[in-house]
Structures are given as C-alpha cells and as structure tokens.
Design an enzyme around this catalytic site. Sequence first.
Site, PDB file in Angstrom:
ATOM      1  N   GLU A   1      56.038   7.131  70.059  1.00  0.00           N
ATOM      2  CA  GLU A   1      55.292   8.395  70.125  1.00  0.00           C
ATOM      3  C   GLU A   1      54.010   8.224  69.319  1.00  0.00           C
ATOM      4  O   GLU A   1      54.039   7.794  68.171  1.00  0.00           O
ATOM      5  CB  GLU A   1      56.149   9.516  69.533  1.00  0.00           C
ATOM      6  CG  GLU A   1      55.454  10.864  69.500  1.00  0.00           C
ATOM      7  CD  GLU A   1      56.278  11.901  68.728  1.00  0.00           C
ATOM      8  OE1 GLU A   1      57.537  11.868  68.821  1.00  0.00           O
ATOM      9  OE2 GLU A   1      55.678  12.723  68.011  1.00  0.00           O
TER      10      GLU A   1
ATOM     11  N   ARG B   1      46.855  13.100  65.861  1.00  0.00           N
ATOM     12  CA  ARG B   1      46.376  13.581  64.554  1.00  0.00           C
ATOM     13  C   ARG B   1      45.135  12.848  64.074  1.00  0.00           C
ATOM     14  O   ARG B   1      44.672  13.093  62.969  1.00  0.00           O
ATOM     15  CB  ARG B   1      47.472  13.408  63.499  1.00  0.00           C
ATOM     16  CG  ARG B   1      48.679  14.240  63.759  1.00  0.00           C
ATOM     17  CD  ARG B   1      49.616  14.184  62.589  1.00  0.00           C
ATOM     18  NE  ARG B   1      50.908  14.689  62.950  1.00  0.00           N
ATOM     19  CZ  ARG B   1      51.969  14.641  62.170  1.00  0.00           C
ATOM     20  NH1 ARG B   1      51.877  14.101  60.976  1.00  0.00           N
ATOM     21  NH2 ARG B   1      53.117  15.121  62.576  1.00  0.00           N
TER      22      ARG B   1
ATOM     23  N   LYS C   1      62.900  19.318  69.774  1.00  0.00           N
ATOM     24  CA  LYS C   1      62.528  18.631  68.540  1.00  0.00           C
ATOM     25  C   LYS C   1      62.859  19.555  67.371  1.00  0.00           C
ATOM     26  O   LYS C   1      62.412  20.707  67.348  1.00  0.00           O
ATOM     27  CB  LYS C   1      61.037  18.305  68.550  1.00  0.00           C
ATOM     28  CG  LYS C   1      60.505  17.798  67.213  1.00  0.00           C
ATOM     29  CD  LYS C   1      59.083  17.285  67.348  1.00  0.00           C
ATOM     30  CE  LYS C   1      58.473  16.999  65.985  1.00  0.00           C
ATOM     31  NZ  LYS C   1      57.651  15.796  65.954  1.00  0.00           N
TER      32      LYS C   1
HETATM   33  C1  3PG Z   1      56.110  13.969  63.585  1.00  0.00           C
HETATM   34  O1  3PG Z   1      54.923  14.086  63.814  1.00  0.00           O
HETATM   35  O2  3PG Z   1      56.954  13.927  64.464  1.00  0.00           O
HETATM   36  C2  3PG Z   1      56.551  13.948  62.181  1.00  0.00           C
HETATM   37  O3  3PG Z   1      55.523  14.413  61.337  1.00  0.00           O
HETATM   38  C3  3PG Z   1      56.995  12.636  61.687  1.00  0.00           C
HETATM   39  O4  3PG Z   1      57.588  12.917  60.464  1.00  0.00           O
HETATM   40  P1  3PG Z   1      57.773  11.774  59.387  1.00  0.00           P
HETATM   41  O5  3PG Z   1      56.409  11.214  59.090  1.00  0.00           O
HETATM   42  O6  3PG Z   1      58.370  12.476  58.186  1.00  0.00           O
HETATM   43  O7  3PG Z   1      58.695  10.751  59.946  1.00  0.00           O
END
Ligand code: 3PG
Length: 218
Positions: free
Chosen positions: A46, A50, A134
């Site tokens: 994924e 961002r 999710k």
């Molecule tokens: C996401 O975007 O799915 C989460 O922010 C990932 O979370 P993590 O960085 O705590 O694994």
Amino acid sequence: MTDATGSTFASLAARQRVVPVLTIGDADILPGLIGALRDGGVTCIEITLRTPTAIDHLRRIVGEHPDLCVGAGTVLDARQWDAAERAGAHFMVSPCATPGLFARARESALPWLPGVQTASEVAVALEHGYRLLKFFPAEAAGGVRTLVSLAPVFREARFCPTGGVDASNVADYLELASVSWVAGSWLTPPALVAAGAWPAISERVRAVVTCAPDSMSR
Ligand code: 3PG
C-alpha cells in the site's frame, strides 16, 4: 497477486496477511525498496498518498511491477481517489469513511477498504455494504481488546487493523477470527530505508508476510 478486481481482498487474505504500508518521498529509493520487498515475498503493498510525489511513485511501481498488487492508502476524498485510479492503483484504502468517499467508491470498480474506529462507524460501513474494514488507528483505538468487543456485535464485519501494529503485536491481531489481515509501516523503518539496508528489509518482511493463518507463530 495478479487480479486487481473485486477478488483482490479475498486473494490477499489467503496469500499475504501482512501488507507493508509505504510512505515514499524520494524516488531514488524505489528500486531498492520494492526489490527488497519482493525478495522478501511481498505480493501486495500500500502506497500512502501523504507525499506530493506519491501518485507518481504509485504509477511507476504499477508500471514496472505488473504482477504486484498495489493499493493507494490515505485516500481522503474523491479527488485523491481519481488521481490514484488514473495512476493504476488496484485498490483503495482510507483511514475514514465519509459520504463523499462512499459516493466515489460506488462509482468505481476498484475494491475499497473504508476506515472505521467506533461501533457506529462499523454500522454505517455495513449499511453501505462494506464488511471488510480498516480499523484505524488500531492501537490508539484500543487494539485487540476493542476488536474482541466489536466482533460479537458485528459478526459479519472483518477488520484490517492498521496504525501502531508492529512485531510485538502483529501475531495477536492475526490470531483473531475477525481480522483478515494487518497493514503497517513497521517492516520498512526509515533508518533501514535511508541506509539502503535492503537485505535487512527483505529479512524482516520474509519473516511475516507469507505467513498463512495456520503457520503464524503465536
Ligand atoms: C496507515 O496509513 O495505514 C497507517 O498510518 C500506518 O500506520 P503505522 O505507520 O503505525 O504502521
């Protein structure tokens, strides 16, 4: 994973129960990082939307790795959905589930993982016909304990916990019958990525990503 249709999520849960979440700024790391993940057995990733260049990275990865299942994450609105779909994303993931996203998802053939945290949000997603959700931010929202409480109430819901999942708790999540798979960034720590420590990343992902439910060490 080769199918990018409605069966993507079902295939994913059967073949790879831990999905690396990547937030990529610098294009130079792409070949090393994606190569390391593939060496470690990853078939699905994924890419979060961002960074300003995330869509470009997504397009490039899809183009260069046609057999890799590539989802777009942090999809917050229809505009981002449009851009990710045009770039070739195979599925969409959101940390939330807004009326605008429900409407956009209805128009698309791509699978979508709406983000939920509360009982009401689970109920709304189920009302819209989404049973695979999710759970975000998983640890901050109570983690395994919250899922154990939600599962008997929403028996048809299945969750993908994300946010704070790491090596210390991933097995606890995967053990739950209500959890289809987990996702997170802990497999690709920024320090290892910055150092180009690709073999170390391959090793980290190999240890978990190909774990089938029965073989996951508990
Ligand atoms: C996401 O975007 O799915 C989460 O922010 C990932 O979370 P993590 O960085 O705590 O694994």
